[in-house]
Motif scaffolding. Structure first.
Motif, PDB file in Angstrom:
ATOM      1  N   GLY A   9      36.244  35.309  47.581  1.00  0.00           N
ATOM      2  CA  GLY A   9      36.499  36.070  46.363  1.00  0.00           C
ATOM      3  C   GLY A   9      37.975  36.368  46.239  1.00  0.00           C
ATOM      4  N   HIS A  10      38.311  37.299  45.347  1.00  0.00           N
ATOM      5  CA  HIS A  10      39.719  37.579  45.059  1.00  0.00           C
ATOM      6  C   HIS A  10      40.400  38.394  46.156  1.00  0.00           C
ATOM      7  CE1 HIS A  10      38.224  41.549  43.802  1.00  0.00           C
ATOM      8  NE2 HIS A  10      37.319  40.914  43.071  1.00  0.00           N
ATOM      9  N   LYS A  11      41.730  38.493  46.017  1.00  0.00           N
ATOM     10  CA  LYS A  11      42.533  39.373  46.878  1.00  0.00           C
ATOM     11  C   LYS A  11      42.089  40.815  46.659  1.00  0.00           C
ATOM     12  CE  LYS A  11      46.877  36.823  47.113  1.00  0.00           C
ATOM     13  NZ  LYS A  11      48.062  36.586  46.281  1.00  0.00           N
ATOM     14  N   PRO A  13      39.695  42.419  48.161  1.00  0.00           N
ATOM     15  CA  PRO A  13      38.281  42.141  47.883  1.00  0.00           C
ATOM     16  C   PRO A  13      37.449  43.400  47.674  1.00  0.00           C
ATOM     17  CG  PRO A  13      38.791  41.739  50.199  1.00  0.00           C
ATOM     18  CD  PRO A  13      40.094  41.942  49.498  1.00  0.00           C
ATOM     19  N   ASP A  14      36.534  43.316  46.710  1.00  0.00           N
ATOM     20  CA  ASP A  14      35.570  44.387  46.483  1.00  0.00           C
ATOM     21  C   ASP A  14      34.230  43.922  47.041  1.00  0.00           C
ATOM     22  OD1 ASP A  14      34.866  42.431  44.695  1.00  0.00           O
ATOM     23  OD2 ASP A  14      35.396  43.572  42.911  1.00  0.00           O
ATOM     24  N   THR A  15      33.211  44.735  46.817  1.00  0.00           N
ATOM     25  CA  THR A  15      31.900  44.420  47.384  1.00  0.00           C
ATOM     26  C   THR A  15      31.337  43.133  46.792  1.00  0.00           C
ATOM     27  OG1 THR A  15      31.510  46.742  47.887  1.00  0.00           O
ATOM     28  CG2 THR A  15      29.565  45.347  47.713  1.00  0.00           C
ATOM     29  N   ASP A  16      31.567  42.899  45.505  1.00  0.00           N
ATOM     30  CA  ASP A  16      31.082  41.651  44.893  1.00  0.00           C
ATOM     31  C   ASP A  16      31.753  40.435  45.537  1.00  0.00           C
ATOM     32  OD1 ASP A  16      29.818  39.847  43.199  1.00  0.00           O
ATOM     33  OD2 ASP A  16      31.178  40.180  41.516  1.00  0.00           O
ATOM     34  N   SER A  17      33.077  40.503  45.691  1.00  0.00           N
ATOM     35  CA  SER A  17      33.794  39.358  46.274  1.00  0.00           C
ATOM     36  C   SER A  17      33.278  39.016  47.677  1.00  0.00           C
ATOM     37  CB  SER A  17      35.298  39.650  46.356  1.00  0.00           C
ATOM     38  OG  SER A  17      35.935  39.182  45.186  1.00  0.00           O
ATOM     39  N   ILE A  18      33.044  40.033  48.480  1.00  0.00           N
ATOM     40  CA  ILE A  18      32.592  39.780  49.856  1.00  0.00           C
ATOM     41  C   ILE A  18      31.110  39.392  49.884  1.00  0.00           C
ATOM     42  CG2 ILE A  18      32.220  40.821  52.147  1.00  0.00           C
ATOM     43  CD1 ILE A  18      35.200  40.400  51.518  1.00  0.00           C
ATOM     44  N   ILE A  75      34.918  32.565  44.176  1.00  0.00           N
ATOM     45  CA  ILE A  75      33.863  33.506  43.800  1.00  0.00           C
ATOM     46  C   ILE A  75      34.500  34.726  43.134  1.00  0.00           C
ATOM     47  CG2 ILE A  75      32.113  35.082  44.783  1.00  0.00           C
ATOM     48  CD1 ILE A  75      31.264  32.172  45.059  1.00  0.00           C
ATOM     49  N   ASP A  76      33.915  35.203  42.078  1.00  0.00           N
ATOM     50  CA  ASP A  76      34.329  36.470  41.454  1.00  0.00           C
ATOM     51  C   ASP A  76      35.788  36.480  40.978  1.00  0.00           C
ATOM     52  OD1 ASP A  76      33.718  39.135  40.624  1.00  0.00           O
ATOM     53  OD2 ASP A  76      34.659  39.952  42.410  1.00  0.00           O
ATOM     54  N   HIS A  77      36.378  35.337  40.789  1.00  0.00           N
ATOM     55  CA  HIS A  77      37.731  35.265  40.218  1.00  0.00           C
ATOM     56  C   HIS A  77      38.026  33.813  39.860  1.00  0.00           C
ATOM     57  CE1 HIS A  77      38.786  33.689  44.152  1.00  0.00           C
ATOM     58  NE2 HIS A  77      40.027  33.484  43.804  1.00  0.00           N
ATOM     59  N   HIS A  98      32.488  35.896  36.700  1.00  0.00           N
ATOM     60  CA  HIS A  98      32.071  36.616  35.481  1.00  0.00           C
ATOM     61  C   HIS A  98      33.267  37.286  34.803  1.00  0.00           C
ATOM     62  CE1 HIS A  98      31.583  40.842  37.407  1.00  0.00           C
ATOM     63  NE2 HIS A  98      32.158  40.078  38.314  1.00  0.00           N
ATOM     64  N   HIS A  99      34.453  36.736  35.017  1.00  0.00           N
ATOM     65  CA  HIS A  99      35.657  37.270  34.379  1.00  0.00           C
ATOM     66  C   HIS A  99      36.161  36.325  33.287  1.00  0.00           C
ATOM     67  CE1 HIS A  99      35.671  39.415  38.260  1.00  0.00           C
ATOM     68  NE2 HIS A  99      36.246  40.384  37.576  1.00  0.00           N
ATOM     69  N   ARG A 100      37.147  36.801  32.556  1.00  0.00           N
ATOM     70  CA  ARG A 100      37.851  35.936  31.607  1.00  0.00           C
ATOM     71  C   ARG A 100      38.448  34.751  32.388  1.00  0.00           C
ATOM     72  NH1 ARG A 100      43.839  38.605  30.452  1.00  0.00           N
ATOM     73  NH2 ARG A 100      44.671  38.088  32.507  1.00  0.00           N
ATOM     74  N   ALA A 205      43.494  46.415  43.268  1.00  0.00           N
ATOM     75  CA  ALA A 205      44.535  46.174  42.268  1.00  0.00           C
ATOM     76  C   ALA A 205      44.437  44.743  41.774  1.00  0.00           C
ATOM     77  CB  ALA A 205      45.905  46.416  42.874  1.00  0.00           C
ATOM     78  N   LYS A 206      44.477  44.565  40.471  1.00  0.00           N
ATOM     79  CA  LYS A 206      44.457  43.206  39.907  1.00  0.00           C
ATOM     80  C   LYS A 206      45.817  42.879  39.329  1.00  0.00           C
ATOM     81  CE  LYS A 206      40.102  41.487  39.750  1.00  0.00           C
ATOM     82  NZ  LYS A 206      38.815  42.085  39.527  1.00  0.00           N
ATOM     83  N   SER A 207      46.387  41.775  39.796  1.00  0.00           N
ATOM     84  CA  SER A 207      47.669  41.306  39.276  1.00  0.00           C
ATOM     85  C   SER A 207      47.414  40.460  38.054  1.00  0.00           C
ATOM     86  CB  SER A 207      48.381  40.445  40.313  1.00  0.00           C
ATOM     87  OG  SER A 207      48.569  41.182  41.476  1.00  0.00           O
TER      88      SER A 207
HETATM   89 MN    MN Z   1      35.582  41.749  41.911  1.00  0.00          MN
END
Ligand code: MN
Ligand code: MN
Length: 308
Positions: A9-11, A13-18, A75-77, A98-100, A205-207
């Motif tokens: 998942g993304h940098k 990471p949140d629970t969805d990413s992991i 995943i997730d990004h 599920h993002h833009r 944080a999202k860049s």
């Molecule tokens: Mn996420």
């Protein structure tokens, strides 16, 4: 030896990413793809740690970068600036998100599953169905955790019928009171006391990058906005440093009350007027209160992005 496929998942990471990465690894293995492995791009947060401890699972391995030609599943990004170092030269086999879609490009064909659901795990739940693969209790709890985290126990406006249906079914498989479990999980993530200000503003944080204008939208969940605001000065100093270091035009920190579903925003940078225009509110003391706003993806980012 066959090449290993990394799933992440993304940098920050949140629970969805992991959890969704761990689930995707399990699903692919059940479908006969043995050479894949879930990894992570950052520190496990306290909410996710609650899930891993509950299931007695090890943290996935941390990776800092990937080599040229490394096969990966995102995943997730999808935005490269939220992904691993070296992603431009990696081979993206698949994206489940599920993002833009932005700042994303590949040179070869790929599988891309994008659905505007509340959570990546809701998409994965559908993949189990499509492939007629049975969901284990562990997988059910991983997916339910990700869903409840992303949609804040169904209170986020990002919640869709698909998320609700998935949760209902996952609860049956998990065999636990999923709302009770979910609230404990979310609360575990709101213990912010032992974080430095710098850690706090980068936890989630999202860049973002709009035509070269760099900005960040960070979010922390809490059960008391007031508590977090006692550290406003310290947080602002950390934010100013981040703006300086990364050449940002705007840094927004959303402090989200998960029990009452509101957010207080702290905004700093040259483009704070984008925040004022987005919500038609004046910042006072660099802050404003946003009633009923909890979703960065649906309520905060699109509005600010328009005015950047
Ligand atoms: Mn996420
Ligand atoms: Mn997500």
């Amino acid at each position: 030896m066959e090449k290993e496929i990394l799933i992440f998942g993304h940098k920050n990471p949140d629970t969805d990413s992991i959890c969704s990465s761990l689930v995707k690894e399990r699903l692919n293995k059940k479908l006969g793809e043995e050479n894949c492995r879930a990894v992570r791009l950052g520190k496990i947060n306290k909410e996710t740690k609650y899930v891993l401890d509950y299931l007695k699972l090890e943290e996935p391995e941390l990776i800092e970068s990937v080599n040229e030609g490394q096969e990966v599943i995102l995943i997730d990004h999808n935005e490269f600036n939220q992904s691993v170092e070296g992603i431009e030269k990696a081979k993206v086999l698949e994206v489940i998100d599920h993002h833009r879609i932005a700042n994303f490009e590949t040179s070869e064909p790929l599988y891309y599953t994008a659905k505007p659901y509340g959570c990546t795990s809701t998409i994965l739940f559908g993949e189990y169905k499509i492939n007629n693969v049975e969901i284990s209790k562990e997988e059910a709890i991983l997916m339910a955790s990700a869903i409840m985290s992303d949609i804040l126990l169904l209170k986020s406006p990002t919640t869709t019928e698909y998320d609700k249906k998935a949760l209902e079914e996952l609860e049956k498989i998990a065999g636990i009171d999923i709302k009770e479990y979910g609230l404990e999980m979310l609360k575990a993530g709101t213990d912010l006391n032992d974080f430095t200000a710098k850690e706090l503003i980068s936890l989630d944080a999202k860049s973002l990058d709009k035509n070269g204008t760099k900005f960040v939208i960070a979010q922390v969940n809490t059960v008391s906005i007031e508590d977090v605001l006692t550290r406003q000065e310290e947080l602002e100093n950390a934010i100013k440093e981040e703006i300086e270091d990364k050449g940002l035009e705007l840094f927004v920190l959303a402090i989200t009350d998960i029990l009452n579903s509101n957010s207080e925003i702290i905004a700093l940078g040259n483009k704070v007027e984008a925040v004022e225009k987005a919500f038609d509110k004046k910042l006072e003391n660099n802050r404003t209160f946003l009633e009923g706003v909890v979703s960065r993806k649906k309520q905060i980012l699109p509005n600010i992005d328009k005015h950047i």
